[in-house]
Design an enzyme around this catalytic site. Structure first.
Site: not given
Lengths: 130, 119
Positions: B39, B77-79, B82
């Site tokens: 994501f 989820v991409c840090v 995010a």
């Protein structure tokens, strides 16, 4: 981090193409695309970038992102060479439709026509479009 | 075949997340593998358990959690994406985890096909 990943995939190199279709500002697509491009360099993959549609504006000289209070990331495209990312393809039709030539771009590129761009995409193993 | 999935748009605003879900479900039903879904961009908004859609609407976030649990899919989820959108560990729905963009490149290398769902 990159060393750790490289050890996981010794010698595995795939052809990655990042397709940039949106203007540099107005949406975050161009900036977050560039972030993936930079990470992919750490994996020693065979990376190329394609610019088409409004994506050709990402490479436009003389951008002043400061008036938008945005980060000016256009100079980063010039730094890609330092990451061994040297294949930058710009679609001729997209440039011409916007009244631009390679003189308007911040970095040397290879201009290809739409048919050639299609062929280049077909040669890739991983295509990410932003 | 082994598929990697990349989702770049948030739920409800855009169909990308719905299409990705339906594609993933169809691929699994056909016997393909989907080891990881990544994501990115507004796609990180698929991961928050704080969403409360109306009763008669699909629950996109819960759907992802259930699919992941049933099929053992790694929802990443991409840090960076995010954090700039307020998605942190404490709001993650079950099955999601936050990690780096390296996880996207990695699934690109490992999968036979990486399929992007975006605008």
């Amino acid at each position: 981090m990159s060393d750790e990943f490289e050890d996981d995939f010794p010698g595995e190199v795939k052809r990655f193409m990042f397709v940039n279709r949106k203007a540099p500002h107005g949406t975050i697509y161009a900036l977050e695309s560039l972030e993936v491009v930079l990470i992919s360099a750490a994996f020693d993959q065979d990376v190329s970038l394609a610019f088409l549609d409004d994506g050709v504006f990402q490479l436009r000289k003389g951008q002043n992102a400061n008036v938008l209070e945005m980060k000016n990331f256009a100079p980063t495209y010039r730094a890609l060479e330092g990451y061994d990312i040297e294949k930058l393809y710009v679609e001729r039709e997209s440039l011409e439709e916007r009244g631009m030539t390679t003189d308007d771009l911040v970095v040397p590129v290879e201009v290809v026509d739409r048919a050639r761009m299609t062929a280049l995409m077909a040669e890739q193993e991983v295509v990410m479009s932003f | 075949m082994r598929f990697g999935i990349l989702i770049n748009e948030g739920p409800y605003q855009h169909q990308a997340s719905d299409s990705a879900y339906l594609f993933t479900k169809a691929a699994l039903e056909e016997g393909h593998e989907v080891p990881r879904i990544f994501f990115y961009m507004d796609g990180v908004n698929n991961a928050t358990r704080l969403q409360e859609p109306q009763q008669d609407d699909r629950n996109i976030v819960r759907r992802w959690s259930q699919l992941a649990e049933t099929h053992g899919i790694d929802l990443v989820v991409c840090v960076a994406a995010a954090l700039r959108r307020g998605i942190k560990d404490e709001v993650l729905a079950p099955g999601f985890r936050i990690s780096g963009l390296g996880q996207l490149v990695e699934i690109g290398i490992q999968a036979d096909r990486l399929v992007t769902f975006g605008d």
